[in-house]
Design a protein around this motif. Structure first.
Motif, PDB file in Angstrom:
ATOM      1  N   THR A  95     -52.155 -28.623 -32.164  1.00 60.53           N
ATOM      2  CA  THR A  95     -52.751 -28.245 -30.876  1.00 60.53           C
ATOM      3  C   THR A  95     -53.648 -29.400 -30.441  1.00 60.53           C
ATOM      4  OG1 THR A  95     -54.785 -27.393 -31.871  1.00 60.53           O
ATOM      5  CG2 THR A  95     -52.916 -25.869 -31.740  1.00 60.53           C
ATOM      6  N   GLY A  96     -54.402 -29.197 -29.367  1.00 61.06           N
ATOM      7  CA  GLY A  96     -55.412 -30.183 -28.989  1.00 61.06           C
ATOM      8  C   GLY A  96     -56.551 -30.239 -30.004  1.00 61.06           C
ATOM      9  N   LYS A 143     -56.345 -29.659 -36.461  1.00 59.99           N
ATOM     10  CA  LYS A 143     -55.371 -29.756 -35.362  1.00 59.99           C
ATOM     11  C   LYS A 143     -54.344 -28.631 -35.329  1.00 59.99           C
ATOM     12  CE  LYS A 143     -55.988 -34.161 -33.567  1.00 59.99           C
ATOM     13  NZ  LYS A 143     -56.366 -35.180 -34.545  1.00 59.99           N
ATOM     14  N   ALA A 160     -50.946 -34.491 -24.823  1.00 58.92           N
ATOM     15  CA  ALA A 160     -52.014 -33.497 -25.068  1.00 58.92           C
ATOM     16  C   ALA A 160     -52.189 -33.151 -26.545  1.00 58.92           C
ATOM     17  CB  ALA A 160     -51.760 -32.227 -24.247  1.00 58.92           C
ATOM     18  N   GLY A 161     -52.046 -34.147 -27.413  1.00 62.70           N
ATOM     19  CA  GLY A 161     -52.271 -33.934 -28.849  1.00 62.70           C
ATOM     20  C   GLY A 161     -51.106 -33.257 -29.554  1.00 62.70           C
ATOM     21  N   LYS A 162     -50.007 -33.011 -28.796  1.00 60.23           N
ATOM     22  CA  LYS A 162     -48.906 -32.237 -29.397  1.00 60.23           C
ATOM     23  C   LYS A 162     -47.686 -33.103 -29.694  1.00 60.23           C
ATOM     24  CE  LYS A 162     -50.994 -28.704 -26.717  1.00 60.23           C
ATOM     25  NZ  LYS A 162     -51.174 -28.409 -25.308  1.00 60.23           N
ATOM     26  N   ASN A 179     -57.975 -43.018 -29.592  1.00 59.34           N
ATOM     27  CA  ASN A 179     -58.125 -42.403 -28.276  1.00 59.34           C
ATOM     28  C   ASN A 179     -59.173 -43.193 -27.503  1.00 59.34           C
ATOM     29  OD1 ASN A 179     -56.257 -40.313 -28.712  1.00 59.34           O
ATOM     30  ND2 ASN A 179     -57.791 -39.130 -29.822  1.00 59.34           N
TER      31      ASN A 179
END
Ligand code: AMP
Ligand code: GLY
Length: 430
Positions: free
Chosen positions: A225-226, A214, A149-151, A285
């Motif tokens: 974060t996302g 981000k 999740a982007g983390k 992505n």
């Protein structure tokens, strides 16, 4: 056309908003959608991960096109499932989605096809990773291989932080199975840029360049974060830079995926660092970005439903996408505590007042409860504003944010600020 949009974020809200503008679209369903999507779509209580249920629903309602927002169903093969039932769907197959679902695979792919990226090593054993890190110059980046999740990418500045991060990923399994392998790579310096392109596996149509923010706090402080906000277009991206990204990154990526027996259709997202030595890929992505899509689609003039259908049919005829000659700025309002623990169910005030000519609110973590919109997630909504210059778009977006309130709301106050001051670190135009 009857369309099914899968997902529940602000990205899916803006996709729905834009698809609804097409004269070809007669009905949109959102599965599961969110508290703000129902003026454009009928919500269906099926989760994005419930692939069999979604396929059954699409068959039953004779859906003409399904558009998938999030990466999880793509990486689990929702496109393969729908295609096996003769259902049209926008997005890559499981085999092609690996470009996002395994960062290790993506790095090796980039090496093989000479796509510029940070030097790296991959480890599936903590002790070997630890030995390697002991010799490496700080700072560097440690990444979990799988979806997080982007983390899952952490920049470390001290040996202690590096050991702690490695332990979190490989021993404590902070990101679950995503941490079976880690990538350790050089920290790149420069300006970040998101370039997304629609592709049917042959033609590549770039969307307008955008920049995400981000980190959770202003000045890029705090954990990732996302995504806390974005803007488009990005002033430092010249036509020449965009051409070079298409040549150096998109052309070999699309060709390479096809050569590997993983032809890609959908939207390919390149997260880039524009360094003094040219553009380098931070990550790929396999889907629309969030919050980038919230600032790209309000500027798009083409019919999105037609484009998505053409991609799904592998018959993209359009030569070039057209964008309004405006800037769009999107500020994410999040629940206090995000990306850690946060409260849900908090009433949100001021949503209608915030929406005026040129300003839109896209919902993410919201739900309707007894006729009141309440928070239900970490990233709650994105306030987007358009204007013919960046400064006015920023001012209007924050005017919208000020009208919306919920307990403990958190947002960054510097979205697009560096761009508007034009203090880019680039020492030369690439
Ligand atoms: P990723 O999950 O790989 O997209 O990384 C998330 C964020 O971490 C990126 O958007 C960057 O801000 C940062 N990041 C990841 N890799 C690097 C790198 N090699 N150099 C500098 N920053 C990075
Ligand atoms: N904005 C980052 C992402 O969509 O992955």
């Amino acid at each position: 056309m009857r369309i099914l949009v899968i997902g529940s974020g602000a990205r899916e809200h803006v996709l729905t908003w834009k698809l609804a503008q097409s004269e070809q679209v007669e009905k949109i369903y959102a599965a599961p959608g969110n508290g703000g999507i129902s003026n454009k779509a009928e919500r269906i209580p099926i989760k994005a991960g419930d692939m069999e249920e979604l396929a059954r629903f699409a068959e039953e309602k004779s859906i003409d096109l399904t558009v998938v927002g999030p990466e999880q169903p793509l990486s689990k093969g929702i496109v393969d499932l729908f295609q096996s039932k003769g259902l049209k769907i926008f997005g890559p197959t499981k085999k092609a989605a690996i470009i996002e679902s395994s960062k290790a695979w993506a790095k090796e792919f980039m090496s093989k096809y000479h796509i510029p990226t940070a030097p790296y090593r991959i480890f599936d054993n903590k002790d070997d990773a630890s030995d390697f890190m002991a010799e490496l110059q700080l700072p560097f980046v440690i990444k979990a291989d799988g979806l997080a999740a982007g983390k899952g990418a952490i920049i470390v500045h001290t040996r202690e932080e590096a050991e702690e991060t490695l332990k979190d990923i490989m021993v404590e399994r902070k990101f679950g199975e995503a941490g079976n392998r880690v990538i350790i790579e050089e920290k790149l310096e420069g300006e970040e840029l998101s370039l997304l392109a629609l592709t049917d596996g042959k033609s590549v149509l770039p969307l307008i360049p955008s920049q995400d923010h981000k980190a959770i706090y202003d000045d890029d402080e705090g954990p990732n974060t996302g995504g806390m906000g974005a803007y488009a277009p990005v002033p430092f991206v010249s036509g020449r830079l965009q051409e070079s990204i298409l040549d150096l990154v998109f052309e070999p990526a699309i060709r390479g995926l096809a050569q590997e027996g993983r032809p890609f259709k959908g939207v390919l997202y390149a997260g880039l660092m524009i360094t003094d030595f040219g553009p380098k890929v931070i990550e790929f992505n396999c889907r629309f970005g969030d919050p980038e899509t919230q600032v790209i689609l309000p500027l798009l003039e083409n019919d999105l439903a037609e484009l998505c259908l053409a991609v799904a049919n592998q018959d993209l005829q359009t030569d070039e996408l057209k964008f309004k000659d405006n800037y769009c700025v999107g500020v994410v309002m999040a629940a206090g505590g995000y990306p850690g623990n946060y409260e849900k169910g908090l009433p949100i005030q001021g949503l209608l007042k915030a929406q005026t000519e040129g300003r839109l609110v896209f919902h993410a973590g919201t739900e309707m409860k007894d006729g009141q919109v309440v928070t239900s997630g970490g990233r709650v909504l994105t306030v987007c504003a358009m204007a013919d210059n960046l400064q006015d778009a920023i001012a209007s977006a924050y005017e919208g944010v000020e009208k919306i309130s919920f307990d403990n709301a958190h947002f960054r106050k510097d979205i697009a600020a560096r761009a508007s001051r034009r203090k880019f670190k680039l020492s030369r135009q690439v």
